[in-house]
Design a protein around this motif. Structure first.
Motif, mmCIF file in Angstrom:
data_model
loop_
_atom_site.group_PDB
_atom_site.id
_atom_site.type_symbol
_atom_site.label_atom_id
_atom_site.label_comp_id
_atom_site.label_asym_id
_atom_site.label_seq_id
_atom_site.Cartn_x
_atom_site.Cartn_y
_atom_site.Cartn_z
ATOM 1 N N ILE A 1 -3.868 11.528 -1.793
ATOM 2 C CA ILE A 1 -4.453 10.189 -1.832
ATOM 3 C C ILE A 1 -5.536 10.121 -0.767
ATOM 4 N N ALA B 1 0.800 -1.229 0.000
ATOM 5 C CA ALA B 1 0.000 0.000 0.000
ATOM 6 C C ALA B 1 0.831 1.276 0.000
ATOM 7 N N GLN C 1 -7.462 5.202 -2.680
ATOM 8 C CA GLN C 1 -6.796 3.924 -2.427
ATOM 9 C C GLN C 1 -7.560 3.131 -1.363
ATOM 10 N N LEU D 1 -7.885 2.857 -7.019
ATOM 11 C CA LEU D 1 -7.128 1.607 -7.074
ATOM 12 C C LEU D 1 -7.432 0.743 -5.865
ATOM 13 N N LYS D 2 -7.221 -0.557 -6.025
ATOM 14 C CA LYS D 2 -7.542 -1.547 -5.004
ATOM 15 C C LYS D 2 -6.564 -2.701 -5.050
ATOM 16 N N ALA E 1 1.632 4.217 -2.639
ATOM 17 C CA ALA E 1 1.327 5.619 -2.361
ATOM 18 C C ALA E 1 2.519 6.514 -2.674
ATOM 19 N N ASN F 1 -3.263 -2.189 -6.871
ATOM 20 C CA ASN F 1 -2.295 -1.766 -5.866
ATOM 21 C C ASN F 1 -0.918 -2.368 -6.137
ATOM 22 N N THR G 1 -7.021 -0.708 0.369
ATOM 23 C CA THR G 1 -6.251 -1.944 0.421
ATOM 24 C C THR G 1 -6.684 -2.781 1.614
ATOM 25 N N THR H 1 -4.521 0.820 4.291
ATOM 26 C CA THR H 1 -5.521 1.874 4.483
ATOM 27 C C THR H 1 -6.338 1.614 5.744
#
Length: 233
Positions: free
Chosen positions: A41, A26, A93, A63-64, A30, A76, A95, A99
């Motif tokens: 983000i 993650a 984002q 995004l994932k 970033a 990701n 995740t 996250t």
């Protein structure tokens, strides 16, 4: 410096200063997003929230974790993200671990998000602010992910001013379960360079700080040599 290393579920109270560590992938992703020009983000609490934000802001990049999915622009993966032009864009984002960890400490006075790629810059912020007590949130594997723990321990040593050799910490991360799963294709949405990119020590000169903005948890680049009150860059 008093350093504590806790999994997300072990956070019984809100720390004053938190460093949320997710090496694979993650917060490596970033950092690459900022390097590719992203302005900020937004850390989403769920896939539905990420999709809702994307629907309200079609120009945002969502995004994932895992394989590509409808509604999301990318996955990701630092290896995939590094080819995108994100100049001036907002990234959303979501995740599995990183996250989640950041949102778990959103009320802390300082929340830094880190991986090896921003390790020294993160330690620099902690030194500049004179942080006496820091909680490192080890996000992966319920707090047992060795890549995250190794990175957290390395940053803690550097924040305390120790002249620490990173070799052993990076070796632990390279041999971690996450690294093996990424390298062998157990996880989906992976680029062949992802593990190597996650292990690039101090690739970027900035730290990353997350803070609430308009009911959202927003991550931004942060000056490594920030004064006591903190100055985002």
């Amino acid at each position: 410096m008093d350093a504590r290393f806790l999994g997300i579920a072990e956070l019984a109270e809100t720390p004053s200063v938190a460093v949320v560590v997710d090496v694979m992938r993650a917060f490596t992703v970033a950092a690459w997003a900022f390097a590719r020009g992203a302005e900020k983000i937004v850390l989403a609490g769920s896939l539905d929230e990420a999709l809702a934000l994307k629907a309200r802001h079609p120009d945002w990049v969502a995004l994932k974790d895992g394989p590509p999915a409808p509604g999301f622009d990318t996955v990701n993966s630092p290896g995939l993200l590094r080819s995108l032009d994100l100049g001036g864009r907002t990234v959303v984002q979501k995740t599995t671990a990183g996250t989640v960890g950041a949102l778990a400490v959103e009320d802390a006075s300082l929340v830094l998000c880190a991986g090896f790629v921003v390790a020294e810059a993160t330690a620099g912020v902690l030194r500049a602010r004179g942080c006496d007590s820091v909680t490192f949130v080890v996000t992966g594997e319920d707090g047992r992910a060795d890549e995250d723990l190794a990175c957290a321990q390395y940053i803690a040593h550097r924040a305390a001013g120790a002249d620490t050799d990173a070799t052993g910490f990076l070796r632990r991360a390279a041999g971690s379960r996450a690294a093996v799963e990424l390298a062998t294709g157990v996880r989906e949405g992976v680029h062949p360079d992802d593990v190597a990119l996650c292990l690039e020590l101090d690739r970027f000169p900035f730290a990353m700080a997350a803070a609430p903005e308009d009911s959202l948890m927003v991550l931004r680049p942060y000056a490594a040599a920030a004064p006591a009150d903190g100055v985002p860059v």
